[in-house]
Structures are given as C-alpha cells and as structure tokens.
Write a protein that holds these residues in place. Structure first.
Motif, PDB file in Angstrom:
ATOM      1  N   CYS A  70       0.841  -1.202   0.000  1.00  0.00           N
ATOM      2  CA  CYS A  70       0.000   0.000   0.000  1.00  0.00           C
ATOM      3  C   CYS A  70       0.872   1.246   0.000  1.00  0.00           C
ATOM      4  O   CYS A  70       1.952   1.266   0.591  1.00  0.00           O
ATOM      5  CB  CYS A  70      -0.904   0.030   1.226  1.00  0.00           C
ATOM      6  N   THR A  71       0.371   2.271  -0.663  1.00  0.00           N
ATOM      7  CA  THR A  71       1.016   3.578  -0.623  1.00  0.00           C
ATOM      8  C   THR A  71      -0.043   4.606  -0.241  1.00  0.00           C
ATOM      9  O   THR A  71      -1.192   4.510  -0.674  1.00  0.00           O
ATOM     10  CB  THR A  71       1.633   3.964  -1.984  1.00  0.00           C
ATOM     11  N   SER A  72       0.357   5.551   0.585  1.00  0.00           N
ATOM     12  CA  SER A  72      -0.565   6.614   1.002  1.00  0.00           C
ATOM     13  C   SER A  72       0.021   7.950   0.598  1.00  0.00           C
ATOM     14  O   SER A  72       1.219   8.195   0.749  1.00  0.00           O
ATOM     15  CB  SER A  72      -0.776   6.572   2.517  1.00  0.00           C
ATOM     16  N   ASN A  73      -0.834   8.811   0.070  1.00  0.00           N
ATOM     17  CA  ASN A  73      -0.434  10.155  -0.341  1.00  0.00           C
ATOM     18  C   ASN A  73      -1.351  11.156   0.338  1.00  0.00           C
ATOM     19  O   ASN A  73      -2.571  10.998   0.321  1.00  0.00           O
ATOM     20  CB  ASN A  73      -0.539  10.324  -1.863  1.00  0.00           C
ATOM     21  N   ARG A  74      -0.750  12.171   0.941  1.00  0.00           N
ATOM     22  CA  ARG A  74      -1.525  13.228   1.590  1.00  0.00           C
ATOM     23  C   ARG A  74      -1.711  14.376   0.609  1.00  0.00           C
ATOM     24  O   ARG A  74      -0.762  14.853  -0.002  1.00  0.00           O
ATOM     25  CB  ARG A  74      -0.804  13.718   2.841  1.00  0.00           C
ATOM     26  N   VAL A  75      -2.964  14.829   0.475  1.00  0.00           N
ATOM     27  CA  VAL A  75      -3.292  15.989  -0.345  1.00  0.00           C
ATOM     28  C   VAL A  75      -4.145  16.896   0.534  1.00  0.00           C
ATOM     29  O   VAL A  75      -5.304  16.601   0.794  1.00  0.00           O
ATOM     30  CB  VAL A  75      -4.064  15.579  -1.623  1.00  0.00           C
ATOM     31  N   THR A  78      -6.602  15.463   3.250  1.00  0.00           N
ATOM     32  CA  THR A  78      -7.078  14.151   2.836  1.00  0.00           C
ATOM     33  C   THR A  78      -5.895  13.222   2.593  1.00  0.00           C
ATOM     34  O   THR A  78      -4.864  13.636   2.094  1.00  0.00           O
ATOM     35  CB  THR A  78      -7.892  14.285   1.534  1.00  0.00           C
ATOM     36  N   VAL A  79      -6.056  11.968   2.964  1.00  0.00           N
ATOM     37  CA  VAL A  79      -5.035  10.956   2.691  1.00  0.00           C
ATOM     38  C   VAL A  79      -5.673   9.916   1.777  1.00  0.00           C
ATOM     39  O   VAL A  79      -6.746   9.391   2.057  1.00  0.00           O
ATOM     40  CB  VAL A  79      -4.532  10.282   3.986  1.00  0.00           C
ATOM     41  N   GLN A  80      -5.015   9.649   0.653  1.00  0.00           N
ATOM     42  CA  GLN A  80      -5.496   8.647  -0.291  1.00  0.00           C
ATOM     43  C   GLN A  80      -4.559   7.453  -0.215  1.00  0.00           C
ATOM     44  O   GLN A  80      -3.351   7.604  -0.353  1.00  0.00           O
ATOM     45  CB  GLN A  80      -5.532   9.208  -1.701  1.00  0.00           C
ATOM     46  N   THR A  81      -5.109   6.265   0.016  1.00  0.00           N
ATOM     47  CA  THR A  81      -4.321   5.045   0.125  1.00  0.00           C
ATOM     48  C   THR A  81      -4.702   4.094  -0.987  1.00  0.00           C
ATOM     49  O   THR A  81      -5.892   3.838  -1.217  1.00  0.00           O
ATOM     50  CB  THR A  81      -4.552   4.363   1.495  1.00  0.00           C
ATOM     51  N   ASN A  82      -3.690   3.582  -1.680  1.00  0.00           N
ATOM     52  CA  ASN A  82      -3.890   2.611  -2.746  1.00  0.00           C
ATOM     53  C   ASN A  82      -3.131   1.354  -2.376  1.00  0.00           C
ATOM     54  O   ASN A  82      -1.960   1.402  -2.036  1.00  0.00           O
ATOM     55  CB  ASN A  82      -3.386   3.145  -4.086  1.00  0.00           C
TER      56      ASN A  82
END
Length: 84
Positions: A70-75, A78-82
């Motif tokens: 999994c990778t998480s990106n903060r924008v 909001t945090v989006q996890t794929n």
C-alpha cells in the motif's frame, strides 16, 4: 467587496443607478449585512461545539493470506491510500 454584488442586486430589483431609490437599496443591503454579522458575532460564544459522528461503524475486514503493498499520499487534509 460587496459593492458589485449590491449594484447587481439593486439593478435586478429594478432600481436605476444614480437615483435616490437605488441609494436606499444599497444602504438597506449594507444594513442587512451588518445586522447578520452582528448576529453571528453574538452567537459565537454560545454556539455548540460540533462533534464528529461517523456515518458508518468501523468494520473488521479479514483479508486472505497474501502480500499486499500500500502507498498513502496526503493531499491537503485528505489521505489517499492505494493497495495492490
């Protein structure tokens, strides 16, 4: 800040710029805005503090035995996890 919106509103009401009635319309809009701001300011100290209520109860998910990455990106906030 509100001048353009007030001119548009009073014109849409049918008042002609440069007339006394147009000036009265603008003054009334300004007075209403001042009253609304005063009401908001008086309510600030007595307003209830909002609480967070989740839309759904957290659920436990049992995943099959396999490797997951999994990778998480903060924008912003909001945090989006794929996961794949």
């Amino acid at each position: 800040m509100f001048a353009e919106a007030d001119v548009k509103t009073c014109t849409e009401y049918g008042f002609k710029p440069g007339t006394d009635s147009f000036g009265q319309c603008r003054l009334q809009l300004d007075g209403r805005r001042d009253a609304a701001y005063a009401q908001i300011a008086s309510n600030i100290g007595s307003a209830p503090v909002p609480t967070f209520t989740p839309l759904m109860a957290p659920q436990s998910v049992q995943a099959p035995n396999r490797n997951v990455s999994c990778t998480s990106n903060r924008v912003g906030n909001t945090v989006q996890t794929n996961c794949y």
